[in-house]
Design a protein around this motif. Structure first.
Motif, mmCIF file in Angstrom:
data_model
loop_
_atom_site.group_PDB
_atom_site.id
_atom_site.type_symbol
_atom_site.label_atom_id
_atom_site.label_comp_id
_atom_site.label_asym_id
_atom_site.label_seq_id
_atom_site.Cartn_x
_atom_site.Cartn_y
_atom_site.Cartn_z
ATOM 1 N N ILE A 1 0.850 -1.197 0.000
ATOM 2 C CA ILE A 1 0.000 0.000 0.000
ATOM 3 C C ILE A 1 0.884 1.244 0.000
ATOM 4 O O ILE A 1 0.727 2.141 -0.820
ATOM 5 C CB ILE A 1 -0.959 -0.013 1.218
ATOM 6 N N LYS A 2 1.856 1.253 0.899
ATOM 7 C CA LYS A 2 2.777 2.398 0.982
ATOM 8 C C LYS A 2 3.538 2.614 -0.319
ATOM 9 O O LYS A 2 3.754 3.732 -0.749
ATOM 10 C CB LYS A 2 3.798 2.154 2.099
ATOM 11 N N ASN A 3 3.971 1.500 -0.922
ATOM 12 C CA ASN A 3 4.765 1.596 -2.165
ATOM 13 C C ASN A 3 3.886 1.844 -3.392
ATOM 14 O O ASN A 3 4.406 1.917 -4.494
ATOM 15 C CB ASN A 3 5.548 0.292 -2.396
ATOM 16 N N LYS A 4 2.570 1.899 -3.198
ATOM 17 C CA LYS A 4 1.634 2.002 -4.336
ATOM 18 C C LYS A 4 1.982 0.961 -5.395
ATOM 19 O O LYS A 4 2.117 1.260 -6.579
ATOM 20 C CB LYS A 4 1.661 3.402 -4.946
ATOM 21 N N MET A 5 2.177 -0.255 -4.907
ATOM 22 C CA MET A 5 2.603 -1.388 -5.746
ATOM 23 C C MET A 5 1.704 -1.529 -6.986
ATOM 24 O O MET A 5 0.490 -1.709 -6.875
ATOM 25 C CB MET A 5 2.501 -2.647 -4.877
ATOM 26 N N ALA A 6 2.323 -1.428 -8.153
ATOM 27 C CA ALA A 6 1.565 -1.552 -9.403
ATOM 28 C C ALA A 6 1.596 -3.002 -9.877
ATOM 29 O O ALA A 6 2.523 -3.741 -9.543
ATOM 30 C CB ALA A 6 2.187 -0.656 -10.453
ATOM 31 N N VAL A 7 0.595 -3.420 -10.632
ATOM 32 C CA VAL A 7 0.592 -4.787 -11.163
ATOM 33 C C VAL A 7 1.506 -4.826 -12.391
ATOM 34 O O VAL A 7 1.268 -4.106 -13.362
ATOM 35 C CB VAL A 7 -0.819 -5.243 -11.584
ATOM 36 N N PRO A 8 2.554 -5.639 -12.362
ATOM 37 C CA PRO A 8 3.422 -5.750 -13.544
ATOM 38 C C PRO A 8 2.720 -6.594 -14.612
ATOM 39 O O PRO A 8 1.657 -7.165 -14.337
ATOM 40 C CB PRO A 8 4.645 -6.471 -12.984
ATOM 41 N N SER B 1 -2.571 -0.227 -3.059
ATOM 42 C CA SER B 1 -1.934 -1.385 -3.665
ATOM 43 C C SER B 1 -2.668 -1.813 -4.934
ATOM 44 O O SER B 1 -3.852 -2.158 -4.894
ATOM 45 C CB SER B 1 -1.925 -2.547 -2.659
ATOM 46 N N GLY B 2 -1.945 -1.807 -6.040
ATOM 47 C CA GLY B 2 -2.527 -2.248 -7.306
ATOM 48 C C GLY B 2 -2.944 -3.702 -7.273
ATOM 49 O O GLY B 2 -3.980 -4.078 -7.835
ATOM 50 N N ILE B 3 -2.166 -4.550 -6.583
ATOM 51 C CA ILE B 3 -2.522 -5.981 -6.600
ATOM 52 C C ILE B 3 -3.796 -6.255 -5.787
ATOM 53 O O ILE B 3 -4.568 -7.134 -6.123
ATOM 54 C CB ILE B 3 -1.367 -6.930 -6.195
#
Ligand SMILES: Cc1cc2nc3c(=O)[nH]c(=O)nc-3n(C[C@H](O)[C@H](O)[C@H](O)COP(=O)(O)O)c2cc1C
Ligand SMILES: CC(C)CC(=O)C(=O)O
Length: 364
Positions: free
Chosen positions: A170-177, A196-198
């Motif tokens: 969430i903090k890293n704003k994780m994107a879906v590769p 979080s993208g995932i």
């Protein structure tokens, strides 16, 4: 870290140095307080051995089989998503390492590479891990692609009705590769609302109404054996046997789903007892040493799966790194068996370990 890694934990250190923070956090992280994440490893440290001496251990045989597939050691590759975030060759490298190690690889639904690419690049025995999408025809198509491409079993992950709250992502704003296997089937283009993208991706495609009755549906679309992954209680173990699956996997998803789930090693025995030997029980969560593998076998697992250690090997050295990690665990298991007085897997018994509950019982 200076010098060659001598154990799996040192591979983790190297992976942390090698990877961008967002990728490392995704691989390493757990849910919420990460209590279960710590416990998965710590609970192993509270189990001690009751080794036997003066046993002929001049030859050690670690071989076993899962669903009839022979493997030289009871250590297989767990399904983990998005291997290209660890290495450009992604699951192709992992699958080649599985073949080089003569072990089984479970390919994740959320793989970077396609079922076809993985199948054509490796002779390893492969199982396919499934998440069931709201559109059942898509899930069925994926299963059938796996079957056509020589995968030998379906691993239905049952603990992910929704994605656990992983605060690092969430903090890293994780994107879906890119998830090439899903291209044209399931969109990864999601609105993560700055989080979080995932998490948004799973919320979008996953059928959270999935339940025990749906095993019948899964049977209707494949002839492959079905293993249920994510069982943590005797109740669910009995249900799994009742609905007729071919195997049960004790797992808390590497502590990435429900925080304060028990460390998996603490519930393995409960599940094994409920299953009563009707189907194999496979174990995962927190395996970092050969001693951990031995402990899981002593508590009734047929084999173990490893998740993060494989990724750390992959991130550090690609295919060779995964081979090395698998070899380290195997070598450590062999030594543990020798030092505990167990020349074959059959010699490993419940009486070779003392658990926390054993100690509690004997102090009453
Ligand atoms: C980065 C990562 C991704 C994962 N992706 C999946 C997945 O796509 N499907 C699944 O069933 N389990 C997934 N898992 C859970 C693993 O299959 C396995 O249960 C867990 O990693 C075992 O714990 P360990 O990492 O301590 O070995 C994932 C785990 C990690 C660490
Ligand atoms: C994309 C996710 C659903 C993959 C997964 O299961 C995980 O990250 O634990």
């Amino acid at each position: 870290m200076a010098g060659e890694p001598v154990n799996v934990n040192e591979f983790e250190e190297l992976a942390r140095e090698a990877l961008p923070k967002m990728n490392y956090d995704y691989f390493r992280g757990g849910a919420e307080d990460q209590h279960t994440l710590r416990e998965n490893v710590a609970a192993f440290q509270r189990i001690t051995f009751r080794p036997r001496v003066l046993v002929d251990v001049s030859s050690i045989d670690m071989s076993t089989s899962i669903l009839g597939y022979k493997i030289p050691a009871p250590i297989v590759i767990a399904p983990t998503g998005m291997h290209e975030l660890a290495h450009p060759q992604g699951e192709v490298a992992t699958a080649r390492a599985a073949a080089a190690s003569n072990t089984i690889m479970v390919l994740s639904f959320s793989s970077s590479r396609t079922i076809e690419e993985v199948a054509s690049s490796s002779q390893a025995v492969r199982f396919y891990q499934l998440y069931v999408s709201k559109r059942r025809d898509i899930a069925a198509a994926l299963v059938q692609r796996a079957e056509r491409n020589g995968f030998k079993a379906i691993v239905l992950t049952a603990d992910t009705q929704r994605l656990g709250r992983r605060e690092l992502d969430i903090k890293n704003k994780m994107a879906v590769p890119p998830l090439r296997n899903l291209e044209g089937l399931i969109s990864t283009d999601v609105d993560s609302a700055g989080g979080s993208g995932i998490e948004a991706f799973v919320a979008q495609f996953k059928d959270s109404s999935l339940n025990w009755k749906d095993i019948e549906w899964l049977r209707s679309v494949t002839n492959l054996p079905i293993l249920i992954k994510g069982v943590l209680t005797a109740e669910d173990a009995r249900k799994a046997v009742e609905v007729g699956v071919e195997g049960v996997i004790v797992s808390n998803h590497g502590a990435r789903q429900l925080d304060y789930s028990p460390a998996t090693i603490t519930v393995l025995e409960e599940v094994v007892q409920a299953v009563k030997g009707k189907v194999p029980v496979i174990f995962d969560g927190g395996i970092r040493r050969g001693t951990d593998v031995f402990k899981a076998l002593a508590l009734g697992a047929k084999a173990v799966m490893v998740g993060r250690p494989v990724i750390y090997g992959l991130a550090t050295r690609g295919e060779a790194g995964v081979v090395r990690v698998m070899q380290m665990l195997k070598d450590e298991l062999e030594l543990t068996m020798a030092l505990a007085g167990c020349p074959t897997l059959k010699d490993i018994t419940r009486r070779h370990v003392t658990t926390e509950s054993d100690r509690l019982r004997s102090s009453l």
